[in-house]
Scaffold this motif. Structure first.
Motif, PDB file in Angstrom:
ATOM      1  N   VAL A  92       0.853  -1.191   0.000  1.00  0.00           N
ATOM      2  CA  VAL A  92       0.000   0.000   0.000  1.00  0.00           C
ATOM      3  C   VAL A  92       0.888   1.239   0.000  1.00  0.00           C
ATOM      4  N   ALA A  93       0.794   2.016  -1.065  1.00  0.00           N
ATOM      5  CA  ALA A  93       1.617   3.228  -1.192  1.00  0.00           C
ATOM      6  C   ALA A  93       0.864   4.429  -0.652  1.00  0.00           C
ATOM      7  N   ARG A  94       1.583   5.233   0.131  1.00  0.00           N
ATOM      8  CA  ARG A  94       0.989   6.450   0.671  1.00  0.00           C
ATOM      9  C   ARG A  94       1.968   7.602   0.590  1.00  0.00           C
ATOM     10  N   LYS A  95       1.413   8.802   0.503  1.00  0.00           N
ATOM     11  CA  LYS A  95       2.237  10.007   0.640  1.00  0.00           C
ATOM     12  C   LYS A  95       1.933  10.543   2.021  1.00  0.00           C
ATOM     13  N   GLN A  96       2.965  10.638   2.858  1.00  0.00           N
ATOM     14  CA  GLN A  96       2.698  11.042   4.251  1.00  0.00           C
ATOM     15  C   GLN A  96       3.978  11.424   4.993  1.00  0.00           C
ATOM     16  N   SER A  97       3.779  12.017   6.136  1.00  0.00           N
ATOM     17  CA  SER A  97       4.886  12.181   7.065  1.00  0.00           C
ATOM     18  C   SER A  97       5.014  10.882   7.839  1.00  0.00           C
ATOM     19  N   PHE A  98       6.224  10.476   8.070  1.00  0.00           N
ATOM     20  CA  PHE A  98       6.412   9.231   8.827  1.00  0.00           C
ATOM     21  C   PHE A  98       7.720   9.335   9.596  1.00  0.00           C
ATOM     22  N   ARG A  99       7.917   8.380  10.499  1.00  0.00           N
ATOM     23  CA  ARG A  99       9.156   8.361  11.273  1.00  0.00           C
ATOM     24  C   ARG A  99      10.057   7.254  10.760  1.00  0.00           C
ATOM     25  N   LEU A 100      11.331   7.609  10.623  1.00  0.00           N
ATOM     26  CA  LEU A 100      12.319   6.584  10.301  1.00  0.00           C
ATOM     27  C   LEU A 100      12.406   5.621  11.486  1.00  0.00           C
ATOM     28  N   SER A 102      14.806   5.036  13.134  1.00  0.00           N
ATOM     29  CA  SER A 102      15.621   5.698  14.159  1.00  0.00           C
ATOM     30  C   SER A 102      14.937   6.928  14.735  1.00  0.00           C
ATOM     31  N   GLY A 103      13.699   7.223  14.316  1.00  0.00           N
ATOM     32  CA  GLY A 103      12.917   8.242  14.998  1.00  0.00           C
ATOM     33  C   GLY A 103      12.723   9.576  14.286  1.00  0.00           C
ATOM     34  N   GLU A 104      13.611   9.912  13.332  1.00  0.00           N
ATOM     35  CA  GLU A 104      13.485  11.223  12.687  1.00  0.00           C
ATOM     36  C   GLU A 104      12.255  11.278  11.789  1.00  0.00           C
ATOM     37  N   GLU A 105      11.672  12.454  11.698  1.00  0.00           N
ATOM     38  CA  GLU A 105      10.475  12.603  10.885  1.00  0.00           C
ATOM     39  C   GLU A 105      10.841  12.970   9.449  1.00  0.00           C
ATOM     40  N   VAL A 106      10.154  12.340   8.506  1.00  0.00           N
ATOM     41  CA  VAL A 106      10.394  12.575   7.083  1.00  0.00           C
ATOM     42  C   VAL A 106       9.048  12.815   6.414  1.00  0.00           C
ATOM     43  N   ASP A 107       9.011  13.778   5.513  1.00  0.00           N
ATOM     44  CA  ASP A 107       7.801  13.988   4.725  1.00  0.00           C
ATOM     45  C   ASP A 107       8.066  13.334   3.372  1.00  0.00           C
ATOM     46  N   GLY A 108       7.441  12.202   3.124  1.00  0.00           N
ATOM     47  CA  GLY A 108       7.753  11.491   1.890  1.00  0.00           C
ATOM     48  C   GLY A 108       6.683  10.488   1.551  1.00  0.00           C
ATOM     49  N   TYR A 109       7.124   9.272   1.259  1.00  0.00           N
ATOM     50  CA  TYR A 109       6.210   8.217   0.820  1.00  0.00           C
ATOM     51  C   TYR A 109       6.490   6.966   1.633  1.00  0.00           C
ATOM     52  N   THR A 110       5.440   6.182   1.867  1.00  0.00           N
ATOM     53  CA  THR A 110       5.628   4.914   2.572  1.00  0.00           C
ATOM     54  C   THR A 110       4.986   3.785   1.787  1.00  0.00           C
ATOM     55  N   ILE A 111       5.420   2.574   2.117  1.00  0.00           N
ATOM     56  CA  ILE A 111       4.775   1.367   1.627  1.00  0.00           C
ATOM     57  C   ILE A 111       4.436   0.536   2.858  1.00  0.00           C
ATOM     58  N   ASN A 112       3.164   0.228   3.018  1.00  0.00           N
ATOM     59  CA  ASN A 112       2.671  -0.439   4.228  1.00  0.00           C
ATOM     60  C   ASN A 112       3.134   0.292   5.488  1.00  0.00           C
ATOM     61  N   GLY A 113       3.158   1.607   5.407  1.00  0.00           N
ATOM     62  CA  GLY A 113       3.420   2.434   6.572  1.00  0.00           C
ATOM     63  C   GLY A 113       4.874   2.731   6.866  1.00  0.00           C
ATOM     64  N   THR A 114       5.786   2.128   6.118  1.00  0.00           N
ATOM     65  CA  THR A 114       7.203   2.374   6.398  1.00  0.00           C
ATOM     66  C   THR A 114       7.963   2.679   5.116  1.00  0.00           C
ATOM     67  N   SER A 115       9.139   3.217   5.283  1.00  0.00           N
ATOM     68  CA  SER A 115      10.088   3.306   4.182  1.00  0.00           C
ATOM     69  C   SER A 115      11.442   2.946   4.747  1.00  0.00           C
ATOM     70  N   ASP A 225      16.015  13.473   2.902  1.00  0.00           N
ATOM     71  CA  ASP A 225      16.247  14.872   3.308  1.00  0.00           C
ATOM     72  C   ASP A 225      17.649  15.077   3.869  1.00  0.00           C
ATOM     73  N   GLY A 226      18.642  14.521   3.205  1.00  0.00           N
ATOM     74  CA  GLY A 226      20.015  14.729   3.653  1.00  0.00           C
ATOM     75  C   GLY A 226      20.466  13.792   4.763  1.00  0.00           C
ATOM     76  N   ARG A 227      19.578  12.895   5.240  1.00  0.00           N
ATOM     77  CA  ARG A 227      19.974  11.946   6.289  1.00  0.00           C
ATOM     78  C   ARG A 227      20.190  10.571   5.687  1.00  0.00           C
ATOM     79  N   ARG A 228      21.421  10.113   5.732  1.00  0.00           N
ATOM     80  CA  ARG A 228      21.753   8.784   5.214  1.00  0.00           C
ATOM     81  C   ARG A 228      21.216   7.730   6.176  1.00  0.00           C
ATOM     82  N   THR A 229      20.598   6.689   5.644  1.00  0.00           N
ATOM     83  CA  THR A 229      20.045   5.625   6.490  1.00  0.00           C
ATOM     84  C   THR A 229      20.443   4.263   5.949  1.00  0.00           C
ATOM     85  N   VAL A 230      20.433   3.283   6.842  1.00  0.00           N
ATOM     86  CA  VAL A 230      20.602   1.877   6.496  1.00  0.00           C
ATOM     87  C   VAL A 230      19.331   1.170   6.936  1.00  0.00           C
TER      88      VAL A 230
END
Ligand code: C2O
Ligand code: CU
Length: 503
Positions: A92-100, A102-115, A225-230
């Motif tokens: 399920v694809a969504r456009k939303q604000s979500f938390r990584l 690791s906790g930081e907030e991102v305004d982007g897109y999720t699949i099944n609630g996460t990215s 948004d400039g934050r590298r993640t694994v």
């Protein structure tokens, strides 16, 4: 009364100005795209020295502008329509604000609630069924199976292999997992925004049989948004493993630039590139592995008896593998780069690239001009600006050799859909190691790669730069099989309010 004097000076001035402005105006005008078009009508046909006519590629001469009687439609080139799936996933694809994670907030897109979205795991030969549900991405969405050589209609490119799925809509993808390895999926609709914003996930295809390692961990690397993640978290990601464990780390570069990764103080092997195992991979140490944008590298290592392994992924991210509690220090980047050109041992190729049926050039440069009415300093392909780019035309069964060169001043991770190509040489130096199969190859400024592939997957396929910003700026061409008809259009779709915009 004296005759009125002609003010000739201003006339000459105006004429001179027109001489300058009119050609510019012409260039500007002709560069403007019709709002709706078929990729089959873009640019010019390149037959690469093989048989065919300039009109023969697909449906270029079609009467209704994008269709031709006869031939097979892209829409018919699907995976199996019948049969129960072995792997059945709904995304399920969504456009939303979500938390990584690791906790930081991102305004982007999720699949099944996460990215990233969920990692999909299948076994080679499985019938994979994925239902994409677009909850609220108003620009529309698709799923492309990056590096998986699926049938054309399952490739997920808006305007080329399907219409973008509108908000509230769904689309079912079905394909047989063709080859074990590390892959990923991402939207191929407005991809330069949607992928950057998080609309992607990992797909791992396992070989049949029991696992060959103790720890198998997917490492999608992405910058939000400039934050590298694994795997969706900033900083250090811990993977628990006992001393002596055999580990496979599947590094996936989902960003637009090359990723530099290295292993601290432990020998390792590069087990696979772009989903294809290396034949006879030797032990390495003190090497940086450069993973092109869109590319994958599987690293193999053993957790040392006296500690943990730390794999650096840049910008403060790392994966630490070992017994809980151990915290190895960061090590500096090694000076030497891993080079696949001479790594591993050779083995016969499944086709003979020495006398190809087609030879294509994909020459990347940069020049001043207009793209879609906008003046700029644009990427060029064989001297042409998008959309006046080549349509590489092949017949099923062709052995194709392509020379990709780059004098544009920037690196381009070139990605051909639907096929894996083998690297024959770089800058005239032949590949002498294991066959080096790629779907995403980093062509640096000043470099020339000669690659070869077998045209064994009919359809219309994108062949573009996976710096998705560059793709949206016109570094896109296509490969089309003769006799394949393109029913989709870029710039419009069968769904009201959703325009196909693959880049
Ligand atoms: Cu990963 Cu054309 O895409
Ligand atoms: Cu590029």
């Amino acid at each position: 009364m004296p005759a009125a004097r002609v003010p000739w000076r201003p006339v000459v001035g105006v004429a001179a100005a027109l001489v300058l402005v009119l050609p510019l105006g012409f260039l500007w005008w002709t560069s403007r795209l019709p709002s709706t078009y078929s990729v089959m009508e873009m640019g010019y046909v390149d037959l690469g020295g093989g048989p065919g006519t300039a009109q023969s590629s697909g449906d270029r001469a079609g009467h209704d502008g994008h269709g031709m009687a006869g031939g097979v439609s892209v829409a018919e080139l699907t995976g199996p329509r019948q049969g129960g799936p072995d792997v059945d996933v709904t995304l399920v694809a969504r456009k939303q604000s979500f938390r990584l994670a690791s906790g930081e907030e991102v305004d982007g897109y999720t699949i099944n609630g996460t990215s990233p979205g969920p990692t999909i795991r299948a076994t080679v030969g499985d019938l994979v069924q994925v239902t994409l549900v677009n909850r609220d991405v108003t620009s529309g969405a698709t799923l492309h199976w990056h590096g998986v050589d699926v049938p054309n209609a399952e490739d997920g490119v808006a305007g080329v292999t399907q219409d973008a799925v509108p908000a509230g809509g769904r689309h079912v993808y079905r394909f047989v997992a063709p080859h074990e390895g590390t892959y990923w999926y991402h939207s191929h609709q407005v991809s330069h925004q949607q992928v950057r914003g998080g609309l992607f996930g990992v797909l791992v295809i396992d070989p049949a049989g029991p696992p060959t390692v103790d720890v198998d961990f997917a490492v999608p690397v992405h910058t939000y948004d400039g934050r590298r993640t694994v795997a969706g978290r900033t900083g250090v990601t811990r993977v628990d493993a006992a001393a002596g464990s055999a580990v496979r780390l599947r590094i996936v570069n989902t960003d637009n630039g090359p990723l530099r990764t290295w292993v601290s103080a432990t020998p390792f092997r590069v087990l696979a590139i772009d989903g294809y195992d290396i034949n006879g991979p030797g032990e390495l140490s003190d090497r940086v592995v450069v993973v092109p944008a869109g590319g994958r590298a599987d690293l193999g290592l053993a957790v040392p008896a006296a500690g943990s392994v730390r794999v650096e992924l840049g910008a403060g991210t790392a994966v630490v593998v070992g017994p809980p509690g151990r915290r190895p220090a960061r090590s500096p980047e090694p000076a030497a780069e891993f080079d696949q050109l001479s790594y591993g041992s050779p083995v016969a190729l499944p086709f003979d690239p020495s006398s190809p049926d087609r030879r294509f050039e994909y020459r990347i440069g940069r020049r001043i001009g207009f793209v879609d009415g906008r003046p700029g300093f644009w990427w060029s392909i064989n001297g042409h600006l998008w959309p006046e780019v080549p349509m590489y035309s092949v017949v099923e069964g062709d052995v194709v050799r392509m020379t990709i060169s780059n004098t544009s001043g920037d690196v381009h991770p070139m990605h051909l859909h639907g096929h894996h190509a083998v690297v024959l040489s770089r800058d005239g130096v032949k590949s002498t190691g294991s066959p080096w199969w790629v779907d995403s190859v980093n062509v640096g400024d000043g470099e020339t790669y000669v690659i070869a592939f077998l045209a064994d997957n009919p359809g219309v396929w994108m062949d573009h730069c996976h710096n998705l910003q560059h793709a949206s700026e016109g570094l896109v061409a296509h490969l089309a099989y003769e006799g394949v008809r393109e029913p989709y259009l870029v710039g419009t779709s069968a769904h009201e309010d959703t325009n196909n915009e693959p880049e």
